[in-house]
Structures are given as structure tokens and as C-alpha cells.
Design a protein around this motif. Structure first.
Motif, short mmCIF file in Angstrom:
data_model
loop_
_atom_site.label_atom_id
_atom_site.label_comp_id
_atom_site.label_asym_id
_atom_site.label_seq_id
_atom_site.Cartn_x
_atom_site.Cartn_y
_atom_site.Cartn_z
N MET A 429 -4.20 119.58 23.07
CA MET A 429 -3.29 118.90 22.15
C MET A 429 -3.21 119.55 20.78
O MET A 429 -2.43 119.12 19.93
N CYS A 464 -6.22 110.86 22.88
CA CYS A 464 -4.81 111.23 23.00
C CYS A 464 -3.89 110.31 22.20
O CYS A 464 -2.70 110.63 22.04
N GLN A 465 -4.42 109.20 21.70
CA GLN A 465 -3.66 108.26 20.86
C GLN A 465 -2.33 107.85 21.49
O GLN A 465 -1.33 107.70 20.80
N LYS A 466 -2.32 107.74 22.80
CA LYS A 466 -1.15 107.28 23.57
C LYS A 466 0.06 108.18 23.39
O LYS A 466 1.20 107.74 23.57
N ARG A 467 -0.18 109.44 23.05
CA ARG A 467 0.95 110.35 22.78
C ARG A 467 1.38 111.15 24.01
O ARG A 467 2.29 111.96 23.93
#
Length: 541
Positions: A429, A464-467
Motif C-alpha cells: 500500500m 488497510c483502513q478499509k481502503r
């Protein structure tokens, strides 16, 4: 039970409540003391502005309310006195001890009844800005419990906890090592009285950890490793569904940051940041706990920038492997260290518990034996590996990762497997990388939803913070007449644990064999089509 008239006291709200010592409270409650006894409100979590809305009614019995109001002055001041305390609790459920004193409020029966049902405001007696809003009225109920809202009776370990906490609070004012030492000794004694499976063990561990951490902060006791170990043990007893799970995570985060400040270990800073990112989206909007999580995240971000190792990793967009002196435990796997030699394609990362069949899923998707598989309960993948697969003329890079939650004797210990997966996700990421096209959470059909939520929150929400899109693959369904029945039964349970997936696949990872039942063979062929379609339809980049 006690007969006679009573006073009904509605505790409406408290404002500007001081946050005690250096700990984040789970909540606040109000303790009301009169000549006739004590009663207390429930414990409620504060909002970001340090206010609490209890809106709770307490019944205080035995008042001589049958007399006219003009006769009240004949009663002694002691008889009429009402003493109120706002106390913090560090446990959301049953408290160990009475908590820490936040503010005291003094009033009388006359003052409470003067407005007879109209709200009144009391200011704290100890020159704080704190205030309480109350409402009192006469009650003719003659058969009510003495302590209608709760009891403050203490067990022996509760009284010892109060003694230790008083010494801890005193140390905050005196800075005398003897006060802190006494606090630690008594907290240790309480812990020894709370063996494994004792309901107060997590609270006892946390109390002792905070006292030891305080000593480290003040350079009196420096065994911060012991404090972190205690915090970890408390967190183990407070899983995701526990009301103090987030609070325990923030406690551990604070301790790791303190150790980083003293020892400059970038692994501590990284773990603290991971915890902070994990906790933040789970906190209730507008709550004090969310405010603490936001502040912690901001502080860690500043520490991250000032740390040459950790800061370079995240701010000059270099990979961890390129930072001189970085730990091999945090380095990306060899398969990622050279992007020029890695085949280009959309990245799909498989993760999940050990033995769930991640490697077999990769082989099914690729339609060839690429990844090594195992038939036993221990994992066969020791580090992140990637494999190129083609589906419908589209190229995908499938990442196989070490199994999570494997014991210390397994192929990859649980802590190491988590570090490897976090490192892989960060690497993919990071700016300049290929990104993550799809996360595939591989789970067993027998795993309870609450157990699945922890890794979901750690990696998808926290890292991943829902990304990126996430799907779930459920294995072990070869014995079902209709594999999709598992999803029909469990979809709502997953949503109840705040797990949302873009898509799902209910499959078997068995291989075809001449001797297996025909229904298994049908499920194997069906699973291959389901898995390949899952990747093609949901991979975003």
C-alpha cells in the motif's frame, strides 16, 4: 427493605469532569451518601467534552418527609447533609474497588427539595470546574430497596485495590517513591489473589501495569518490559467482544510509546501505531475514548516523523528493507524485495488462520500446483510468497501468507506471522507500489464470528483502513448438500460483528480423487469456478 417516606433524586448529568491521574477511565458514576446509607448510579462512559449524561433516578429511604417543609430547620445539619462524589471507574462492568475520586459535592435535604422537582446545579466543593445537575422530589413509596441503583459494598480485594489506588493518587501529588512502592506492592498482592479465570484478573493486571508504567515515567522503577507484559496479559483476557477491549488496547499503546521514547525501538512505535489505527474506527463518535485515540494517533504520528528509522519508512516512501539497520522481522519477504523482477499483475492477498487452506485456494484459482500444501493442522507457509495466475486473460499476483494464530511450536509463531502480514500489507500500500487489488479473508466453516472479527479489524480496518475491497472465502464445506447454506445461516452474524464483505465464496479445498464420493467431486468443480469468478469480479486494480 425499609418503610417510611423517601426522597427521589434524579442524577441528570455532570460537566467538566476532570480526568483522573494519567489513566483513561472506562466511565464515571455518582455515589450519594447520607446518614441513612449510600447508593450510586451506573457507570457511564464520558463524552469528548468530559461530560456524562446519567439521567438516572435514585431512591433514598428513611427521610422524615411527613413533616412540613417549615419544620426542616429543626433537624441537625448532620441529619440533613447529602454528600455526593463523582468517581471514575477503570472497568466498564463490575468494578474492582470504588475507582478514583474526581470531585465532591455537598448539599442538604433542604436545598434539594427547595425547587421540588426542578433541576438544580451543584459546583464541586474542591474548587474544580466540575458541576452536577440534579432534580429531587418527595416520594410516598413505602416499600423500596435501600440501594435502588446499586451497592458500593466492597470485597477484601476491592478494599485492597482502593488502598493501592489511594497510594497511587498520593504519589501523583507527593512524587515520593515510598508512595508508589506501596501502591505497586498492594496491587501485586491483589493480583496474586486473582488467579487464572478469576473475574477481576484483567482489572488487577491493568492496575499493576499502570503503577509500574508510572514508575518508569518518573524514573523510579524502570521495568517497563514488565508493564507491557502485564498490559498484554490483560488484553488477552479482554477480546473484541469485551467492553474494555479498546481501553486495554490504548493502555498497551501508551506503554509501547513510552518504551520507544526511552529505548528508541522502532518496532514499539510501529506496533503502537498499528494499535492506534485499529482502535480509532471502533470508537464511538464523540466519545472521550475516541478523543484519546485521536490524540494518541497524532502524538504517534509526530513521533514517527522524528524517528529516523520509522519516519523514513513512511515519509520518504522507501520500503522497510531499504532502511539501514531495520529489523529483519519487519522487512518485506524476499519475494517483494525486488520489484523489477516481480511479474506485474493485480495483487490479491490471501490471509487467515493456519491450516484453513490458503495455499490450496491459490492452486485452485491458478489451476495448477504452485503453492506447497499440507494435510495437517499446522501451516506449511513460513513467509509471504507470490504466484502469477491468469484468469480470463487477466493477470493476477496471488500472495500466500503465513497462517495466523498458530502456536509457538508451529511453522511460524503467531506474533511473527502477524508482523509479516502487516509488513506485506504496508509494503503493497506504500506510495510507488502496485497497491492491493483484493484482500481474501480465508476462514473455516467452524470458526465463530467473534473470533473472525479480531483479525478482520487488525488487518482490514487497522492496517488497510478499509481502503481496499475485501471478500471472504469459507472452507470445509464439502460435507454440505448445498455449500451456500453456510452463508445464508451466518451472513447476519458477521454483520452483527461489524464485518462487511464485498463478496463471498463457500467452497471446499479438497483435491479430486477417484475414491471420494460423487457429491465431493461436484463440490470441487463448483469451488474452482466460484473462486476464479470471485477474483475476477472483485479485484479493483
Amino acid at each position: 427493605m425499609r418503610g417510611g417516606p423517601s426522597l427521589t433524586l434524579e442524577v441528570i448529568a455532570g460537566t467538566d469532569l476532570a480526568i483522573p491521574s494519567n489513566r483513561t477511565p472506562a466511565g464515571f458514576y455518582v455515589l450519594v451518601s447520607t446518614l441513612h446509607g449510600q447508593c450510586n448510579t451506573i457507570c457511564k462512559a464520558p463524552m469528548a467534552d468530559c461530560s456524562v449524561a446519567w439521567n438516572q433516578t435514585l431512591t433514598i429511604n428513611g427521610w422524615p418527609l411527613k413533616f412540613p417543609r417549615w419544620l426542616m430547620p429543626i433537624f441537625t445539619r448532620k441529619f440533613k447533609a447529602v454528600h455526593l462524589e463523582v468517581r471514575s471507574s477503570f472497568e466498564s462492568g463490575p468494578m474492582l474497588g470504588r475507582g478514583e475520586l474526581v470531585g465532591t459535592f455537598e448539599t442538604t435535604l433542604e436545598q434539594l427539595l427547595r425547587n421540588d422537582g426542578q433541576p438544580i446545579s451543584l459546583s464541586a466543593a474542591d474548587n474544580q470546574r466540575a458541576s452536577l445537575e440534579l432534580k429531587a422530589r418527595r416520594s410516598k413509596n413505602r416499600q423500596v430497596a435501600d440501594h435502588a441503583a446499586g451497592s458500593t459494598e466492597q470485597s477484601a480485594i476491592g478494599r485492597s485495590t482502593d488502598e493501592a489506588r489511594d497510594a497511587y493518587t498520593l504519589f501523583g501529588r507527593s512524587n515520593l517513591p515510598s508512595d508508589l512502592n506501596h501502591s505497586i506492592d498492594v496491587f501485586q498482592s491483589v493480583l496474586e489473589q486473582c488467579p487464572v479465570n478469576h473475574p477481576d484478573r484483567a482489572a488487577a493486571l491493568s492496575n499493576l501495569a499502570h503503577a509500574v508504567l508510572c514508575g518508569n515515567t518518573k524514573n523510579i522503577r524502570t521495568d517497563i518490559d514488565h508493564a507491557i507484559s502485564l498490559f498484554r496479559s490483560a488484553l488477552d483476557l479482554r477480546p473484541l467482544e469485551h467492553p474494555d477491549h479498546l481501553l486495554s488496547n490504548l493502555d498497551l499503546c501508551q506503554a509501547l510509546r513510552n518504551r520507544h521514547l526511552h529505548q528508541k525501538g522502532h518496532t514499539d512505535l510501529r506496533e503502537a501505531m498499528d494499535i492506534s489505527l485499529y482502535v480509532l474506527p471502533l470508537c464511538v463518535e464523540g466519545s472521550y475514548l475516541r478523543r484519546v485515540a485521536l490524540d494518541t494517533n497524532s502524538i504517534l504520528h509526530d513521533n514517527q516523523i522524528s524517528s529516523s528509522q520509522y519516519g523514513e519508512c513512511h515519509h520518504d516512501q522507501r520500503s522497510v528493507a531499504e532502511i539501514p539497520g531495520s529489523s529483519s522481522q519487519l522487512s518485506p519477504s524476499p519475494s517483494l524485495s525486488n520489484r523489477e523482477t516481480r511479474a506485474r499483475g493485480r495483487n490479491v492477498v490471501m490471509f487467515g488462520e493456519t491450516g484453513v487452506g490458503k495455499s490450496s485456494i491459490i492452486n485452485i484459482i491458478a489451476q495448477q500446483e504452485l503453492a506447497e500444501t499440507s494435510n495437517d493442522a499446522t501451516g506449511c507457509t513460513s513467509s509471504s510468497e507470490h504466484y502469477l495466475a491468469e484468469i480470463s486473460n487477466q493477470r493476477f499476483v496471488l500472495f500466500d501468507t503465513a497462517g495466523l494464530n498458530e502456536g509457538t511450536e508451529g511453522t511460524v509463531p503467531a506474533a511473527k506471522a502477524k508482523r509479516q502480514l502487516k509488513s506485506l500489507l504496508r509494503e503493497l500500500m506504500s506510495p510507488g507500489s502496485d497497491g492491493i487489488g483484493l484482500l481474501v479473508y480465508c476462514v473455516r466453516n467452524t470458526t465463530a464470528p467473534h473470533a473472525l472479527a479480531r483479525d478482520y479489524n487488525t488487518f482490514y480496518v487497522g492496517i488497510c483502513q478499509k481502503r481496499v475491497p475485501i471478500v471472504v472465502v469459507v472452507t470445509g464445506l464439502e460435507g454440505e448438500t448445498r455449500m451456500e447454506d453456510w452463508w445464508d445461516t451466518n451472513e447476519e452474524k458477521l454483520k452483527n460483528h461489524d464485518m462487511q464483505f464485498a463478496d463471498h465464496a463457500c467452497v471446499t479445498v479438497l483435491r479430486e480423487h477417484p475414491d471420494i464420493p460423487e457429491v465431493f467431486t461436484h463440490h470441487i468443480k463448483e469451488s474452482s469456478e466460484i473462486l476464479r469468478n470471485l477474483i475476477v469480479n472483485n479485484c479493483s486494480i
